[in-house]
Design a protein around this motif. Structure first.
Motif, PDB file in Angstrom:
ATOM      1  N   VAL A  90      58.021  67.426  47.184  1.00 38.40           N
ATOM      2  CA  VAL A  90      59.216  66.495  46.989  1.00 38.40           C
ATOM      3  C   VAL A  90      59.714  66.124  48.569  1.00 38.40           C
ATOM      4  CG1 VAL A  90      60.608  67.505  46.712  1.00 38.40           C
ATOM      5  CG2 VAL A  90      60.434  65.968  45.683  1.00 38.40           C
ATOM      6  N   ALA A  91      58.911  66.773  49.429  1.00 35.18           N
ATOM      7  CA  ALA A  91      60.831  67.028  50.299  1.00 35.18           C
ATOM      8  C   ALA A  91      59.176  66.600  51.576  1.00 35.18           C
ATOM      9  CB  ALA A  91      60.574  68.387  51.512  1.00 35.18           C
ATOM     10  N   LYS A  92      58.172  65.762  51.949  1.00 40.47           N
ATOM     11  CA  LYS A  92      57.491  65.778  52.069  1.00 40.47           C
ATOM     12  C   LYS A  92      57.700  63.757  51.420  1.00 40.47           C
ATOM     13  CE  LYS A  92      53.790  69.002  53.002  1.00 40.47           C
ATOM     14  NZ  LYS A  92      52.634  69.033  52.872  1.00 40.47           N
ATOM     15  N   GLN A  93      57.553  63.740  50.285  1.00 40.19           N
ATOM     16  CA  GLN A  93      57.170  62.498  49.682  1.00 40.19           C
ATOM     17  C   GLN A  93      59.298  61.973  49.873  1.00 40.19           C
ATOM     18  OE1 GLN A  93      56.926  63.888  45.596  1.00 40.19           O
ATOM     19  NE2 GLN A  93      55.595  62.507  45.635  1.00 40.19           N
ATOM     20  N   LEU A  94      60.395  62.738  50.092  1.00 40.30           N
ATOM     21  CA  LEU A  94      61.008  62.182  50.606  1.00 40.30           C
ATOM     22  C   LEU A  94      61.618  61.757  52.073  1.00 40.30           C
ATOM     23  CD1 LEU A  94      63.735  64.555  48.920  1.00 40.30           C
ATOM     24  CD2 LEU A  94      63.762  61.864  48.447  1.00 40.30           C
ATOM     25  N   ALA A  95      61.118  62.507  52.901  1.00 39.76           N
ATOM     26  CA  ALA A  95      61.221  62.091  54.295  1.00 39.76           C
ATOM     27  C   ALA A  95      60.372  61.235  54.268  1.00 39.76           C
ATOM     28  CB  ALA A  95      60.444  63.449  55.469  1.00 39.76           C
ATOM     29  N   ASP A  96      59.545  60.707  53.991  1.00 37.65           N
ATOM     30  CA  ASP A  96      58.252  59.721  53.472  1.00 37.65           C
ATOM     31  C   ASP A  96      59.220  58.241  53.303  1.00 37.65           C
ATOM     32  OD1 ASP A  96      55.565  58.356  54.461  1.00 37.65           O
ATOM     33  OD2 ASP A  96      55.262  57.859  52.452  1.00 37.65           O
ATOM     34  N   TYR A  97      59.515  58.641  52.579  1.00 33.58           N
ATOM     35  CA  TYR A  97      60.408  56.949  51.638  1.00 33.58           C
ATOM     36  C   TYR A  97      61.891  56.793  52.317  1.00 33.58           C
ATOM     37  CZ  TYR A  97      62.754  53.735  48.452  1.00 33.58           C
ATOM     38  OH  TYR A  97      62.707  53.217  47.794  1.00 33.58           O
ATOM     39  N   LEU A 116      73.243  66.645  51.163  1.00 37.19           N
ATOM     40  CA  LEU A 116      72.724  66.997  49.587  1.00 37.19           C
ATOM     41  C   LEU A 116      71.878  67.908  49.688  1.00 37.19           C
ATOM     42  CD1 LEU A 116      71.507  65.742  46.360  1.00 37.19           C
ATOM     43  CD2 LEU A 116      69.625  64.649  47.770  1.00 37.19           C
ATOM     44  N   LYS A 117      72.184  69.173  48.555  1.00 37.83           N
ATOM     45  CA  LYS A 117      71.481  70.268  48.470  1.00 37.83           C
ATOM     46  C   LYS A 117      70.710  70.193  47.271  1.00 37.83           C
ATOM     47  CE  LYS A 117      75.107  72.879  51.027  1.00 37.83           C
ATOM     48  NZ  LYS A 117      75.853  74.152  50.846  1.00 37.83           N
ATOM     49  N   ILE A 118      68.949  70.115  46.682  1.00 39.29           N
ATOM     50  CA  ILE A 118      68.449  70.985  45.683  1.00 39.29           C
ATOM     51  C   ILE A 118      67.627  72.938  45.857  1.00 39.29           C
ATOM     52  CG2 ILE A 118      66.448  70.088  44.264  1.00 39.29           C
ATOM     53  CD1 ILE A 118      68.867  67.813  45.035  1.00 39.29           C
ATOM     54  N   PHE A 119      67.905  73.174  44.749  1.00 37.94           N
ATOM     55  CA  PHE A 119      67.760  74.753  44.576  1.00 37.94           C
ATOM     56  C   PHE A 119      66.575  74.499  43.261  1.00 37.94           C
ATOM     57  CE2 PHE A 119      67.491  78.711  42.352  1.00 37.94           C
ATOM     58  CZ  PHE A 119      67.330  78.991  43.539  1.00 37.94           C
ATOM     59  N   MET A 120      65.452  74.253  43.270  1.00 37.17           N
ATOM     60  CA  MET A 120      64.082  73.944  42.362  1.00 37.17           C
ATOM     61  C   MET A 120      63.698  75.360  41.797  1.00 37.17           C
ATOM     62  SD  MET A 120      61.959  71.191  45.112  1.00 37.17           S
ATOM     63  CE  MET A 120      60.742  71.074  43.158  1.00 37.17           C
ATOM     64  N   ASP A 168      64.462  71.856  37.553  1.00 44.67           N
ATOM     65  CA  ASP A 168      63.975  72.853  36.659  1.00 44.67           C
ATOM     66  C   ASP A 168      62.836  71.694  36.706  1.00 44.67           C
ATOM     67  OD1 ASP A 168      62.090  73.992  35.098  1.00 44.67           O
ATOM     68  OD2 ASP A 168      64.165  75.462  34.415  1.00 44.67           O
ATOM     69  N   ASN A 169      61.702  72.158  37.382  1.00 48.02           N
ATOM     70  CA  ASN A 169      60.680  71.484  36.688  1.00 48.02           C
ATOM     71  C   ASN A 169      59.553  71.720  36.633  1.00 48.02           C
ATOM     72  OD1 ASN A 169      59.360  73.260  38.877  1.00 48.02           O
ATOM     73  ND2 ASN A 169      59.306  71.614  41.044  1.00 48.02           N
ATOM     74  N   THR A 170      59.380  73.109  35.185  1.00 55.55           N
ATOM     75  CA  THR A 170      58.639  73.877  34.776  1.00 55.55           C
ATOM     76  C   THR A 170      57.356  73.074  33.311  1.00 55.55           C
ATOM     77  OG1 THR A 170      60.109  75.124  34.516  1.00 55.55           O
ATOM     78  CG2 THR A 170      58.416  75.254  32.468  1.00 55.55           C
ATOM     79  N   GLU A 171      58.349  71.662  32.897  1.00 58.01           N
ATOM     80  CA  GLU A 171      57.506  70.947  32.373  1.00 58.01           C
ATOM     81  C   GLU A 171      57.788  68.939  32.662  1.00 58.01           C
ATOM     82  OE1 GLU A 171      59.117  70.878  28.402  1.00 58.01           O
ATOM     83  OE2 GLU A 171      58.017  72.974  28.402  1.00 58.01           O
ATOM     84  N   THR A 172      58.507  69.259  34.409  1.00 57.27           N
ATOM     85  CA  THR A 172      58.316  67.703  34.681  1.00 57.27           C
ATOM     86  C   THR A 172      57.520  67.165  35.647  1.00 57.27           C
ATOM     87  OG1 THR A 172      60.742  68.713  35.065  1.00 57.27           O
ATOM     88  CG2 THR A 172      59.367  66.672  36.153  1.00 57.27           C
ATOM     89  N   ASN A 173      56.541  66.360  35.613  1.00 58.00           N
ATOM     90  CA  ASN A 173      55.625  65.809  36.612  1.00 58.00           C
ATOM     91  C   ASN A 173      56.202  65.125  38.262  1.00 58.00           C
ATOM     92  OD1 ASN A 173      56.149  63.245  36.719  1.00 58.00           O
ATOM     93  ND2 ASN A 173      55.504  62.904  35.017  1.00 58.00           N
ATOM     94  N   LEU A 174      55.441  65.523  38.637  1.00 53.00           N
ATOM     95  CA  LEU A 174      55.409  65.851  39.905  1.00 53.00           C
ATOM     96  C   LEU A 174      56.499  63.929  40.516  1.00 53.00           C
ATOM     97  CD1 LEU A 174      52.741  66.679  42.035  1.00 53.00           C
ATOM     98  CD2 LEU A 174      54.484  67.741  41.512  1.00 53.00           C
ATOM     99  N   GLU A 175      55.707  62.663  39.610  1.00 52.06           N
ATOM    100  CA  GLU A 175      56.278  61.231  39.877  1.00 52.06           C
ATOM    101  C   GLU A 175      58.092  61.283  39.282  1.00 52.06           C
ATOM    102  OE1 GLU A 175      55.525  56.897  38.277  1.00 52.06           O
ATOM    103  OE2 GLU A 175      54.669  57.858  38.417  1.00 52.06           O
ATOM    104  N   GLN A 208      59.761  63.497  39.097  1.00 53.43           N
ATOM    105  CA  GLN A 208      60.741  65.088  39.265  1.00 53.43           C
ATOM    106  C   GLN A 208      61.206  63.765  40.816  1.00 53.43           C
ATOM    107  OE1 GLN A 208      60.120  69.499  41.322  1.00 53.43           O
ATOM    108  NE2 GLN A 208      59.200  68.420  42.475  1.00 53.43           N
ATOM    109  N   PHE A 209      60.210  63.402  41.558  1.00 49.77           N
ATOM    110  CA  PHE A 209      60.378  62.817  43.146  1.00 49.77           C
ATOM    111  C   PHE A 209      61.658  62.092  42.950  1.00 49.77           C
ATOM    112  CE2 PHE A 209      59.140  59.023  45.771  1.00 49.77           C
ATOM    113  CZ  PHE A 209      60.042  59.211  46.555  1.00 49.77           C
ATOM    114  N   HIS A 210      61.193  60.421  41.896  1.00 51.02           N
ATOM    115  CA  HIS A 210      62.139  60.012  41.892  1.00 51.02           C
ATOM    116  C   HIS A 210      64.153  59.643  41.117  1.00 51.02           C
ATOM    117  CE1 HIS A 210      59.624  56.275  41.879  1.00 51.02           C
ATOM    118  NE2 HIS A 210      58.657  57.093  40.927  1.00 51.02           N
ATOM    119  N   THR A 211      63.962  61.161  40.312  1.00 53.98           N
ATOM    120  CA  THR A 211      65.481  62.025  40.409  1.00 53.98           C
ATOM    121  C   THR A 211      66.053  62.744  41.891  1.00 53.98           C
ATOM    122  OG1 THR A 211      64.700  63.205  37.611  1.00 53.98           O
ATOM    123  CG2 THR A 211      66.422  64.168  38.875  1.00 53.98           C
ATOM    124  N   ILE A 212      65.205  63.224  42.462  1.00 50.64           N
ATOM    125  CA  ILE A 212      65.889  63.867  43.546  1.00 50.64           C
ATOM    126  C   ILE A 212      65.962  62.056  44.637  1.00 50.64           C
ATOM    127  CG2 ILE A 212      65.277  64.967  45.502  1.00 50.64           C
ATOM    128  CD1 ILE A 212      63.670  66.863  43.836  1.00 50.64           C
TER     129      ILE A 212
END
Length: 231
Positions: free
Chosen positions: A19-26, A146-150, A206-213, A215-219
């Motif tokens: 997700v960090a790579k996705q954010l940085a790229d976007y 912005l601080k995220i704890f996964m 908490d991404n136990t049951e969350t898909n990558l897409e 999760q990315f849009h939330t963050i």
């Protein structure tokens, strides 16, 4: 548009780097994988015999630190940031289970953390950076906008890591990976120097049951809100 610092912390195999790579790229931000930095020093210790079996010679590693250079370079062909250990790309070599089994004890050494935190501070002093690790929001950038704890269930994290390693051709079992994941959790959360903890102002995902897409849009929305000053 102002540029902020985004700190992503959390347990191993929670998808922090993805997700960090996705954010940085976007956002067209710089991405720094601090885990790769600690893994690189671990790889050096393994290659130099500083780690033998389950024994880590802390004094020898501390003495070798001035000879170890960890940096990142942008690869225009792949469009990714490549980690360099003393000038050599080690992206694949640092992702083995052997490195994973030894990285937490290496990362617990105060002198190692001091060296790498200094490099991380230098990288992020201008803002416009996404950095993931274990102590980014608590130690490296305590003032990050912005601080995220996964987090995620340990069994689910072990399953993800196991499939990743098997798909790469590694000869391992799920039980070995699960043991590695839980042991890293123990070491990361109990070490004396900069243990893994959630910063008071971090947003837990908490991404136990969350898909990558999803999760990315939330963050990403959280990042956009912070950049715009809405929250």
């Amino acid at each position: 548009m102002r540029k902020i610092t985004i700190a992503i912390d959390g347990y191993s195999s929670t998808g922090k780097s993805t997700v960090a790579k996705q954010l940085a790229d976007y956002l067209s931000y710089v991405y720094v994988d601090t885990g790769a930095m600690y893994r690189s020093i671990t790889l050096y210790a393994l290659n130099e015999g500083i780690i033998k079996g389950d024994e880590l010679n802390k004094e020898a590693l501390i003495a070798a630190l001035p000879k170890i250079e960890v940096a990142f370079s942008y690869d225009s062909d792949s469009g990714t940031s490549q980690v360099l250990l003393n000038g050599e790309r080690v992206g694949s070599a640092i992702r083995t289970l052997e490195v994973s089994e030894h990285v937490s004890p290496v990362a617990a050494i105060p002198e190692v953390r001091k060296k790498l935190v200094a490099i991380q501070h230098q990288m992020g002093k201008e803002g416009g950076i996404v950095m993931d690790g274990r102590d980014i929001g608590t130690v490296v950038f305590p003032n990050a906008e912005l601080k995220i704890f996964m987090t995620a269930d340990a069994a689910e994290r072990a399953k993800r890591r196991y499939l990743e390693l098997k798909n790469r051709g590694d000869d391992i079992t799920y039980d070995e990976v699960y043991e590695n994941v839980t042991e890293r959790d123990r070491i990361d959360t109990t070490r004396a120097d900069s243990p893994l903890v959630k910063a008071a102002d971090a947003i837990e995902i908490d991404n136990t049951e969350t898909n990558l897409e999803d999760q990315f849009h939330t963050i990403l929305q959280l990042a956009k809100d912070r950049i715009a000053g809405r929250i």
